[in-house]
Design a protein around this motif. Structure first.
Motif, PDB file in Angstrom:
ATOM      1  N   TRP A 296      91.568 109.804  29.349  1.00 22.13           N
ATOM      2  CA  TRP A 296      91.497 111.259  29.433  1.00 22.13           C
ATOM      3  C   TRP A 296      90.324 111.703  30.298  1.00 22.13           C
ATOM      4  O   TRP A 296      89.387 110.950  30.545  1.00 22.13           O
TER       5      TRP A 296
ATOM      6  N   THR B  79      92.898 116.510  30.323  1.00 20.95           N
ATOM      7  CA  THR B  79      94.105 115.896  30.865  1.00 20.95           C
ATOM      8  C   THR B  79      94.168 114.437  30.423  1.00 20.95           C
ATOM      9  O   THR B  79      93.142 113.768  30.310  1.00 20.95           O
ATOM     10  N   PHE B  80      95.381 113.966  30.161  1.00 24.33           N
ATOM     11  CA  PHE B  80      95.590 112.597  29.719  1.00 24.33           C
ATOM     12  C   PHE B  80      96.353 111.821  30.779  1.00 24.33           C
ATOM     13  O   PHE B  80      97.092 112.398  31.574  1.00 24.33           O
ATOM     14  N   ASP B  81      96.175 110.510  30.790  1.00 25.30           N
ATOM     15  CA  ASP B  81      96.843 109.659  31.775  1.00 25.30           C
ATOM     16  C   ASP B  81      98.358 109.774  31.746  1.00 25.30           C
ATOM     17  O   ASP B  81      99.008 109.546  32.755  1.00 25.30           O
TER      18      ASP B  81
ATOM     19  N   GLU C 286      98.436 117.434  28.339  1.00 18.03           N
ATOM     20  CA  GLU C 286      97.207 118.228  28.452  1.00 18.03           C
ATOM     21  C   GLU C 286      96.885 118.899  27.124  1.00 18.03           C
ATOM     22  O   GLU C 286      97.788 119.254  26.369  1.00 18.03           O
TER      23      GLU C 286
END
Length: 68
Positions: free
Chosen positions: A30, A39-41, A45
């Motif tokens: 993140w 935001t995350f991989d 979000e």
């Protein structure tokens, strides 16, 4: 408050993911953006108000063919 020039998009803007990263944790998957969005991989979000955005396919840009 964003101090970048130009200023980063607000979390409510459609381009909110264009804000600058202020804390990156790739080992955890993140990043925190200047506007408070996490935001995350997996493209999910977490918004500053606590709401979540489900993972979504990334936007793919295509190029036009170059005439020969």
């Amino acid at each position: 408050m964003c101090e970048h020039l130009p200023t980063c998009p607000q979390a409510a803007d459609s381009a909110h993911d264009a804000a600058r990263v202020v804390a990156a944790h790739p080992e955890q998957g993140w990043s925190l953006l200047c506007n408070g969005v996490v935001t995350f991989d997996d493209t999910g979000e977490l918004m500053p108000d606590g709401s979540a955005v489900a993972p979504h396919p990334p936007k793919i840009r295509t190029r036009s063919a170059v005439p020969a």
